[in-house]
Design an enzyme around this catalytic site. Sequence first.
Site, PDB file in Angstrom:
ATOM      1  N   ASN A 168     -10.263   7.690   3.563  1.00 36.18           N
ATOM      2  CA  ASN A 168      -9.844   7.851   2.168  1.00 36.18           C
ATOM      3  C   ASN A 168     -10.721   7.007   1.244  1.00 36.18           C
ATOM      4  OD1 ASN A 168      -7.606   9.468   2.904  1.00 36.18           O
ATOM      5  ND2 ASN A 168      -6.419   7.627   3.367  1.00 36.18           N
TER       6      ASN A 168
ATOM      7  N   GLY B 257       0.828  -1.213   0.000  1.00 38.29           N
ATOM      8  CA  GLY B 257       0.000   0.000   0.000  1.00 38.29           C
ATOM      9  C   GLY B 257       0.858   1.256   0.000  1.00 38.29           C
ATOM     10  N   VAL B 258       0.227   2.375   0.287  1.00 39.42           N
ATOM     11  CA  VAL B 258       0.926   3.658   0.246  1.00 39.42           C
ATOM     12  C   VAL B 258       1.067   4.190   1.663  1.00 39.42           C
ATOM     13  CG1 VAL B 258       0.907   5.952  -0.792  1.00 39.42           C
ATOM     14  CG2 VAL B 258      -0.330   4.100  -1.886  1.00 39.42           C
ATOM     15  N   GLY B 259       2.149   4.898   1.942  1.00 42.24           N
ATOM     16  CA  GLY B 259       2.251   5.591   3.223  1.00 42.24           C
ATOM     17  C   GLY B 259       3.514   5.236   3.967  1.00 42.24           C
ATOM     18  N   ASN B 260       3.588   5.746   5.194  1.00 45.06           N
ATOM     19  CA  ASN B 260       4.811   5.604   5.986  1.00 45.06           C
ATOM     20  C   ASN B 260       5.072   4.153   6.372  1.00 45.06           C
ATOM     21  OD1 ASN B 260       4.813   8.361   5.869  1.00 45.06           O
ATOM     22  ND2 ASN B 260       3.744   8.578   7.818  1.00 45.06           N
TER      23      ASN B 260
ATOM     24  N   LYS C 288      -3.941   7.803  18.273  1.00 40.21           N
ATOM     25  CA  LYS C 288      -4.246   8.977  19.117  1.00 40.21           C
ATOM     26  C   LYS C 288      -3.755   8.781  20.554  1.00 40.21           C
ATOM     27  CE  LYS C 288      -6.401  10.782  15.557  1.00 40.21           C
ATOM     28  NZ  LYS C 288      -5.537  11.474  14.607  1.00 40.21           N
TER      29      LYS C 288
ATOM     30  N   GLU D   2       0.101  -1.541  -7.120  1.00 40.57           N
ATOM     31  CA  GLU D   2      -0.596  -0.444  -7.789  1.00 40.57           C
ATOM     32  C   GLU D   2       0.218   0.841  -7.779  1.00 40.57           C
ATOM     33  OE1 GLU D   2      -4.291  -0.170  -5.738  1.00 40.57           O
ATOM     34  OE2 GLU D   2      -3.353   0.165  -3.814  1.00 40.57           O
TER      35      GLU D   2
HETATM   36  O1  0RQ Z   1      -4.530  10.443  11.966  1.00 34.15           O
HETATM   37  O2  0RQ Z   1      -3.684  11.932  10.216  1.00 34.15           O
HETATM   38  O3  0RQ Z   1      -4.717  12.833  12.309  1.00 34.15           O
HETATM   39  O4  0RQ Z   1      -2.476  11.679  12.386  1.00 34.15           O
HETATM   40  O5  0RQ Z   1      -5.722   7.856  10.778  1.00 34.15           O
HETATM   41  O6  0RQ Z   1      -3.179   6.860  10.033  1.00 34.15           O
HETATM   42  O7  0RQ Z   1      -1.317   5.574  11.055  1.00 34.15           O
HETATM   43  O8  0RQ Z   1      -0.801   7.737   9.808  1.00 34.15           O
HETATM   44  O9  0RQ Z   1      -1.517   5.605   8.625  1.00 34.15           O
HETATM   45  O10 0RQ Z   1      -1.408   7.309   6.693  1.00 34.15           O
HETATM   46  O11 0RQ Z   1      -0.970   4.819   6.417  1.00 34.15           O
HETATM   47  O12 0RQ Z   1      -3.266   5.692   6.835  1.00 34.15           O
HETATM   48  C1  0RQ Z   1      -5.762   2.969   6.586  1.00 34.15           C
HETATM   49  C2  0RQ Z   1      -6.117   5.428   6.432  1.00 34.15           C
HETATM   50  C3  0RQ Z   1      -3.909   4.485   7.157  1.00 34.15           C
HETATM   51  C4  0RQ Z   1      -4.623   4.269   4.744  1.00 34.15           C
HETATM   52  C5  0RQ Z   1      -5.140   4.284   6.234  1.00 34.15           C
HETATM   53  C6  0RQ Z   1      -5.761   7.867  12.204  1.00 34.15           C
HETATM   54  C7  0RQ Z   1      -4.320   8.138  12.601  1.00 34.15           C
HETATM   55  C8  0RQ Z   1      -3.940   9.196  11.590  1.00 34.15           C
HETATM   56  C9  0RQ Z   1      -3.755   7.947   9.369  1.00 34.15           C
HETATM   57  P1  0RQ Z   1      -3.799  11.837  11.715  1.00 34.15           P
HETATM   58  P2  0RQ Z   1      -1.627   6.494   9.922  1.00 34.15           P
HETATM   59  P3  0RQ Z   1      -1.715   5.904   7.071  1.00 34.15           P
HETATM   60  C10 0RQ Z   1      -2.952   1.488  -1.555  1.00 34.15           C
HETATM   61  C11 0RQ Z   1      -3.927   0.592  -0.856  1.00 34.15           C
HETATM   62  C12 0RQ Z   1      -7.024   2.201   2.576  1.00 34.15           C
HETATM   63  C13 0RQ Z   1      -6.670   2.074   1.125  1.00 34.15           C
HETATM   64  C14 0RQ Z   1      -5.551   1.155   0.844  1.00 34.15           C
HETATM   65  C15 0RQ Z   1      -5.745   3.981   3.760  1.00 34.15           C
HETATM   66  C16 0RQ Z   1      -4.669   8.722  10.335  1.00 34.15           C
HETATM   67  O13 0RQ Z   1      -3.616   3.317   4.603  1.00 34.15           O
HETATM   68  O14 0RQ Z   1      -6.458   4.873   3.352  1.00 34.15           O
HETATM   69  O15 0RQ Z   1      -5.149   0.335   1.643  1.00 34.15           O
HETATM   70  N1  0RQ Z   1      -5.924   2.676   3.380  1.00 34.15           N
HETATM   71  N2  0RQ Z   1      -5.042   1.307  -0.346  1.00 34.15           N
HETATM   72  O16 0RQ Z   1      -4.241   8.601  13.927  1.00 34.15           O
HETATM   73  C17 0RQ Z   1      -9.321   6.732  14.496  1.00 34.15           C
HETATM   74  C18 0RQ Z   1      -8.561   4.536  14.332  1.00 34.15           C
HETATM   75  C19 0RQ Z   1      -7.434   5.009  13.623  1.00 34.15           C
HETATM   76  C20 0RQ Z   1      -7.358   6.380  13.373  1.00 34.15           C
HETATM   77  C21 0RQ Z   1      -5.633   5.377  12.477  1.00 34.15           C
HETATM   78  N3  0RQ Z   1      -8.710   3.230  14.611  1.00 34.15           N
HETATM   79  N4  0RQ Z   1      -9.490   5.431  14.733  1.00 34.15           N
HETATM   80  N5  0RQ Z   1      -8.294   7.240  13.799  1.00 34.15           N
HETATM   81  N6  0RQ Z   1      -6.232   6.567  12.672  1.00 34.15           N
HETATM   82  N7  0RQ Z   1      -6.350   4.411  13.066  1.00 34.15           N
HETATM   83  C22 0RQ Z   1      -3.394   2.897  -1.963  1.00 34.15           C
HETATM   84  C23 0RQ Z   1      -4.284   2.973  -3.167  1.00 34.15           C
HETATM   85  O17 0RQ Z   1      -5.171   2.225  -3.268  1.00 34.15           O
HETATM   86  C24 0RQ Z   1      -4.070   4.006  -4.212  1.00 34.15           C
END
Ligand code: 0RQ
Length: 498
Positions: A374, A258-261, A398, A284
């Site tokens: 997202n 996936g994408v991200g840190n 959090k 992807e």
């Molecule tokens: O909040 O932005 O306020 O700090 O969600 O979480 O841990 O920074 O992780 O940026 O990798 O995002 C699943 C959203 C994770 C992403 C998801 C809060 C957390 C933080 C972001 P802040 P992190 P990421 C490839 C495949 C679905 C699509 C996919 C995503 C913010 O990876 O959109 O997989 N995935 N695609 O604090 C409340 C919880 C939480 C929460 C995290 N349980 N409740 N807030 N957060 N868990 C991409 C493509 O398809 C193109």
Amino acid sequence: MALNYISAAEAASLIKHGYNIGLSGFTPAGTAKAVTAELAKIAEEEHAKGNPFQIGIFTGASTGDSCDGVLTRAKAIRYRAPYTTNSDFRKAVNNGEIAYNDIHLSQMAQEVRYGFMGKVDIAIIEACEVTPDGKIYLTAAGGIAPTVCRLADRIIVELNAAHSKNAMGLHDVYEPLDPPYRREIPIYKPSDRIGLPYIQVDPEKIVGVVETNWPDEARGFADADPLTDKIGQNVADFLAADMKRGIIPSTFLPLQSGVGNIANAVLGALGRDKTIPAFEMYTEVIQNSVIGLIREGRVKFGSACSLTVTNDCLEGIYNDMDFFRDKLVLRPSEISNSPEVVRRLGIISINTAIEADLYGNVNSTHISGTKMMNGIGGSGDFTRNAYISIFTCPSVAKEGKISAIVPMVSHADHSEHDVNIIITEQGVADLRGKSPKERAQAIIENCVHPDYKSILWDYLKLTDGKAQTPHALRAALAMHAELAKSGDMRNVDWAQYK
Ligand code: 0RQ
């Protein structure tokens, strides 16, 4: 036929209220920018005059601020599909202002072809080259460009000088036939090329070419930190162990990430673990980390839909195409994410969860069950069909007020039937071959943060423990309700549910 060069404002003026526009791009890579930015101005002018002006957007995945951002702020979007990451768009969706259809990315092109979302009036396609006989050479992403080019009445090309013409040849453009006479997609290894390096369109449909010089708006990612490093290391150690015991072949298997840190940290750890042989990616999105691993020889080949990399990294690739040409291919999203190909190649999928429950159901999209984050992106395309499907996430969010492992997910994107492995910084829960009750035990013991272990064991004590999937239904979402009430899931009090 000579190409008709026009300004972005002229091109935008061809788009009318009520139209559906089909865009190139996948993530901010390769997406339209100049025409959508002008379109937002038109929408604002029309709204100021008291006229309605809203459009539908069909695209590959997220876009950049010059598309989703400006159009959302101009209140110009009526409908949009699929995935997006724009924060203004997110707010508007969660305010009920936009109809957002969050579908699997592999399905977007075919659902447009099947007519599920209405007609494509105009396609806006970013190109690094376009020829008078209708050959469009895409830039940093495949997305749904071939399909919207074919279906649209008219095509606008954004000829973007920020993308080198060296991008010509990166793409493998292929559109499958539709049922009932669909054949297999003949990809048997990640590096197979099955189509053309350009989209061939009827040149009569190209109503304008807009010359721009507008870099992609891809986000940079934060550097790895101890938490993401630990998750990445846990993934690498798990995969190395599975290879050692023969579950993963010694040649390894292609990876999707996936994408991200977290994804960056996972790839970093896999790159460093020399017990894992150099591997291929069938994914992807290619991020900076993968480009580094290709240069180091740790990744042998990268097949993707987009190069979602920083602009300096993209320039580095374009300047070094002699090196990259036989190591990279960009495909339309219905091919990069094709369930058929994912299953054939035996992909190991690694995606990020928002939350997972005790039985292995995963929520990737909704905060506390109602607010869109997202979207599902390609995570479902890969997870359902993977050789091994992995979800990663920090065990808490959090500052510990939220546990990522909950009794029951507040929204389900990936079911217990599809999820093989859950990995947090705490450890690895291997759910393969386990019953629901065994899975709950593995998840609590290995993935849950110490603050929440006894809370989750105590939840299970509320159930009779005998059913196939034990739940205390009244309490199943009590941790979410507690979060809404006191702001901290740790305050949940099971006594009231006994
Ligand atoms: O909040 O932005 O306020 O700090 O969600 O979480 O841990 O920074 O992780 O940026 O990798 O995002 C699943 C959203 C994770 C992403 C998801 C809060 C957390 C933080 C972001 P802040 P992190 P990421 C490839 C495949 C679905 C699509 C996919 C995503 C913010 O990876 O959109 O997989 N995935 N695609 O604090 C409340 C919880 C939480 C929460 C995290 N349980 N409740 N807030 N957060 N868990 C991409 C493509 O398809 C193109």
